[in-house]
Design an enzyme around this catalytic site. Structure first.
Site, PDB file in Angstrom:
ATOM      1  N   HIS A 119      44.697  44.079  36.809  1.00 62.67           N
ATOM      2  CA  HIS A 119      43.809  43.441  35.826  1.00 62.67           C
ATOM      3  C   HIS A 119      42.736  44.449  35.423  1.00 62.67           C
ATOM      4  O   HIS A 119      42.297  45.258  36.237  1.00 62.67           O
ATOM      5  CB  HIS A 119      43.175  42.186  36.449  1.00 62.67           C
ATOM      6  CG  HIS A 119      42.441  41.370  35.437  1.00 62.67           C
ATOM      7  ND1 HIS A 119      41.157  41.684  35.032  1.00 62.67           N
ATOM      8  CD2 HIS A 119      42.812  40.271  34.727  1.00 62.67           C
ATOM      9  CE1 HIS A 119      40.778  40.805  34.117  1.00 62.67           C
ATOM     10  NE2 HIS A 119      41.759  39.946  33.905  1.00 62.67           N
ATOM     11  N   GLU A 168      46.264  42.218  27.719  1.00 63.59           N
ATOM     12  CA  GLU A 168      44.902  41.697  27.642  1.00 63.59           C
ATOM     13  C   GLU A 168      43.984  42.771  27.067  1.00 63.59           C
ATOM     14  O   GLU A 168      43.545  43.673  27.797  1.00 63.59           O
ATOM     15  CB  GLU A 168      44.400  41.315  29.039  1.00 63.59           C
ATOM     16  CG  GLU A 168      45.209  40.232  29.716  1.00 63.59           C
ATOM     17  CD  GLU A 168      44.398  39.496  30.779  1.00 63.59           C
ATOM     18  OE1 GLU A 168      44.243  38.284  30.632  1.00 63.59           O
ATOM     19  OE2 GLU A 168      43.910  40.130  31.721  1.00 63.59           O
ATOM     20  N   GLY A 179      41.536  33.005  31.494  1.00 57.29           N
ATOM     21  CA  GLY A 179      40.417  33.084  32.428  1.00 57.29           C
ATOM     22  C   GLY A 179      39.546  31.838  32.324  1.00 57.29           C
ATOM     23  O   GLY A 179      39.892  30.764  32.824  1.00 57.29           O
ATOM     24  N   ASN A 196      43.890  32.565  35.555  1.00 56.15           N
ATOM     25  CA  ASN A 196      43.256  33.545  36.437  1.00 56.15           C
ATOM     26  C   ASN A 196      41.839  33.050  36.696  1.00 56.15           C
ATOM     27  O   ASN A 196      40.975  33.171  35.834  1.00 56.15           O
ATOM     28  CB  ASN A 196      43.243  34.924  35.761  1.00 56.15           C
ATOM     29  CG  ASN A 196      42.493  35.949  36.589  1.00 56.15           C
ATOM     30  OD1 ASN A 196      42.111  35.682  37.730  1.00 56.15           O
ATOM     31  ND2 ASN A 196      42.275  37.131  36.019  1.00 56.15           N
ATOM     32  N   TRP A 197      41.640  32.501  37.883  1.00 59.34           N
ATOM     33  CA  TRP A 197      40.323  31.910  38.182  1.00 59.34           C
ATOM     34  C   TRP A 197      39.267  32.948  38.556  1.00 59.34           C
ATOM     35  O   TRP A 197      38.107  32.614  38.748  1.00 59.34           O
ATOM     36  CB  TRP A 197      40.469  30.875  39.304  1.00 59.34           C
ATOM     37  CG  TRP A 197      41.110  29.603  38.859  1.00 59.34           C
ATOM     38  CD1 TRP A 197      41.379  29.221  37.577  1.00 59.34           C
ATOM     39  CD2 TRP A 197      41.561  28.520  39.698  1.00 59.34           C
ATOM     40  NE1 TRP A 197      41.963  27.981  37.566  1.00 59.34           N
ATOM     41  CE2 TRP A 197      42.088  27.534  38.851  1.00 59.34           C
ATOM     42  CE3 TRP A 197      41.575  28.302  41.073  1.00 59.34           C
ATOM     43  CZ2 TRP A 197      42.616  26.340  39.337  1.00 59.34           C
ATOM     44  CZ3 TRP A 197      42.099  27.124  41.570  1.00 59.34           C
ATOM     45  CH2 TRP A 197      42.613  26.146  40.703  1.00 59.34           C
TER      46      TRP A 197
HETATM   47  P1  13P Z   1      39.103  34.980  29.456  1.00 53.74           P
HETATM   48  O1  13P Z   1      40.165  33.978  29.140  1.00 53.74           O
HETATM   49  O2  13P Z   1      37.914  34.388  30.171  1.00 53.74           O
HETATM   50  O3  13P Z   1      38.753  35.818  28.274  1.00 53.74           O
HETATM   51  O4  13P Z   1      39.729  35.996  30.542  1.00 53.74           O
HETATM   52  C1  13P Z   1      40.979  36.525  30.308  1.00 53.74           C
HETATM   53  C2  13P Z   1      41.447  37.185  31.540  1.00 53.74           C
HETATM   54  O5  13P Z   1      40.875  38.165  31.989  1.00 53.74           O
HETATM   55  C3  13P Z   1      42.615  36.620  32.219  1.00 53.74           C
HETATM   56  O6  13P Z   1      43.134  37.477  33.167  1.00 53.74           O
END
Ligand code: 13P
Length: 242
Positions: free
Chosen positions: A96, A166, A227, A9-10
């Site tokens: 999200h 998440e 992310g 997820n960019w």
């Molecule tokens: P991080 O990997 O930067 O903690 O983000 C996770 C995320 O929100 C993926 O959707």
């Protein structure tokens, strides 16, 4: 083990040029692609060019990070599922936590978005997760159960929809639940919320190459949603080399 999903997820990172350059570098890496399903969820502006760059290459699927539920109309600033489809998008992240908290998206809206993506054969990755306060209050299971029941409707099934767990406090914080906690929550979703037994569940929140293998090794984890660590192709390749 079923082929794991590794989804990037960019968020609001990468110009068109940076996105295409990432794809070109990723394609050069000799990996056993049959062992992993990669989904790159890029900003809207990069999707068309990434779709062109990926055409004919089946190892990576293209994903978006959001959509609107109407097909077309006077909805300034929104993007429809048909527009995503035309870029070659096959997956879309829905609900999200950043959309839920910053843009006030509700479970009901998440459910409508998922339905509309499915009508157009785009698979939703539906995100759920608790806040730190909810975790401290021992409400994690109750919150997840409500989010899942209200965000995932009868149009979804284990073949067309993926769930991403998440924990909000783990996103971008460098903190993760313990491996036992991740396993417990994924098993809770699979075994205790009726109807979701066979869904693939991805874990997301501060995944990096230093912890990705151990998380993926948990039986209850079907893949990762990443992310920050997905932005750098070298780090992403390390995560893919399991
Ligand atoms: P991080 O990997 O930067 O903690 O983000 C996770 C995320 O929100 C993926 O959707």
């Amino acid at each position: 083990m079923i082929k794991p999903v590794v989804a990037a997820n960019w968020k609001m990172y990468k110009t068109i040029e940076e996105s295409v350059s990432f794809v070109e570098k990723l394609k050069k890496k000799p990996l056993d692609w049959d062992e992993v399903h990669i989904i790159l969820c890029a900003p809207y502006t990069s999707l068309f060019e990434m779709g062109n760059s990926l055409r004919g290459d089946s190892f990576v699927s293209l994903g978006a990070q959001n959509l609107y539920w109407e097909q077309e109309g006077a909805f300034t600033g929104e993007i429809s599922v048909g527009m995503l489809k035309a870029c070659g998008v096959e997956w879309v992240i829905v609900g999200h936590s950043e959309r839920r908290t910053i843009f006030n998206e509700t479970n009901n809206e998440v459910s409508i978005k998922a339905t509309n993506s499915l009508k157009n054969n785009i698979h939703p990755i539906i995100c759920v997760g608790e806040t730190l306060q909810q975790k401290k209050n021992n409400q994690t299971k109750e919150i997840l159960s409500k989010q899942i029941r209200e965000s995932i409707n009868d149009d979804s099934n284990n073949n067309n929809t993926i769930i991403a767990y998440e924990p909000i406090w783990a996103i971008g914080s460098g903190l993760t639940p313990s491996f036992n906690e991740i396993d417990e929550i994924h098993n809770f979703i699979k075994n205790e919320i009726r109807g979701y037994e066979n869904y693939k569940i991805l874990y997301g929140g501060s995944v990096k190459s230093a912890n990705s293998k151990e998380i993926l090794n948990l039986d209850s984890v079907d893949g990762l949603l990443i992310g920050r660590a997905s932005l750098n192709v070298t780090e992403f390749n390390k995560i893919l080399s399991f």
